[in-house]
Motif scaffolding. Sequence first.
Motif, short mmCIF file in Angstrom:
data_model
loop_
_atom_site.label_atom_id
_atom_site.label_comp_id
_atom_site.label_asym_id
_atom_site.label_seq_id
_atom_site.Cartn_x
_atom_site.Cartn_y
_atom_site.Cartn_z
N VAL A 1 -9.10 -36.13 44.26
CA VAL A 1 -8.75 -37.56 44.17
C VAL A 1 -7.26 -37.76 44.45
O VAL A 1 -6.88 -38.58 45.29
N TRP B 1 -16.74 -39.75 50.08
CA TRP B 1 -17.34 -40.94 49.45
C TRP B 1 -16.30 -41.99 49.11
O TRP B 1 -16.60 -43.19 49.11
N TYR B 2 -15.09 -41.56 48.78
CA TYR B 2 -14.10 -42.51 48.29
C TYR B 2 -12.97 -42.81 49.28
O TYR B 2 -12.14 -43.67 49.01
N GLN C 1 -9.53 -45.54 45.72
CA GLN C 1 -9.37 -44.30 44.95
C GLN C 1 -9.81 -44.52 43.51
O GLN C 1 -9.32 -45.43 42.84
N PRO C 2 -10.70 -43.70 42.99
CA PRO C 2 -11.16 -43.85 41.61
C PRO C 2 -10.09 -43.39 40.63
O PRO C 2 -9.11 -42.74 41.01
#
Length: 262
Positions: free
Chosen positions: A167, A236-237, A242-243
């Motif tokens: 991430v 996926w992101y 951004q998670p």
Amino acid sequence: MLGAQMKAARVSRGLGLRELAQQLGMSPSSLSEFEHGKSRPGSERLRALSAALEVPIEQDPPTLGLLSFRHWRDYGVLEVDAVSQAGLDLFVERGYHGSTMRMIAERCGITVAGIYHHVPSKHDLLVRVMRRAMTELVARCEAADAEGVDSEERLRNLVESMVLFHVIRMPWAYVVTNEARTLQGVAATEMLEGRRHVRQLFEDAVAGRRGSAQRRVPDRVTARAIVTMTTSIPDWYQDAGQPEPRLLALQYIELAEGMVHH
């Protein structure tokens, strides 16, 4: 050679492969690969093997590079040269094959001729970027694994470390995941060894967490599935925002533990 020496020492002591692996918190398959010269355990496991079998360790082979950080959970801003940053940005935006040295030079604000004073080729630039990313990934995973007091904490730490890296260092992780097959020669082997090493850390943690319990899904398959779900985070992101890193890490830890106990 070292793996063969340790295998001979293990056999001479009447120790079974599975028995020794369990004593050291490794998976039998990881120990077998080491004995046959297909991989090399991390420094902590190697020292444990050396002590258990009384086989001295030769000088460690060259690593991907040197990297220092305060703690594997702590991340700062990477200081990267302009050429590497431009290459990274373009490899993410356009892919390796869709990027040219002219584009990289324009992104840096220098001439095409000038770019070759910094890097011999586009492939060398890709290697530079991927080596920087893989060095950090392996170092943080090793530190996370070493901090675990038991197999449960090792697995949780490893999953958290992988999620945080994928991430927080998302562009770097994206290139490592999506351009691995582009590499050639020694660089390809180097990156593959890094990936194998991380996979073995997970496999050992999974095997230690399960103990001798038999599962329908083998330890190796489970470990690879856990690694795969973390390395796919940038896919996926990347375009979806951004998670929050630590929240996602907690969610992935819960998923990983469920997979181990299934």
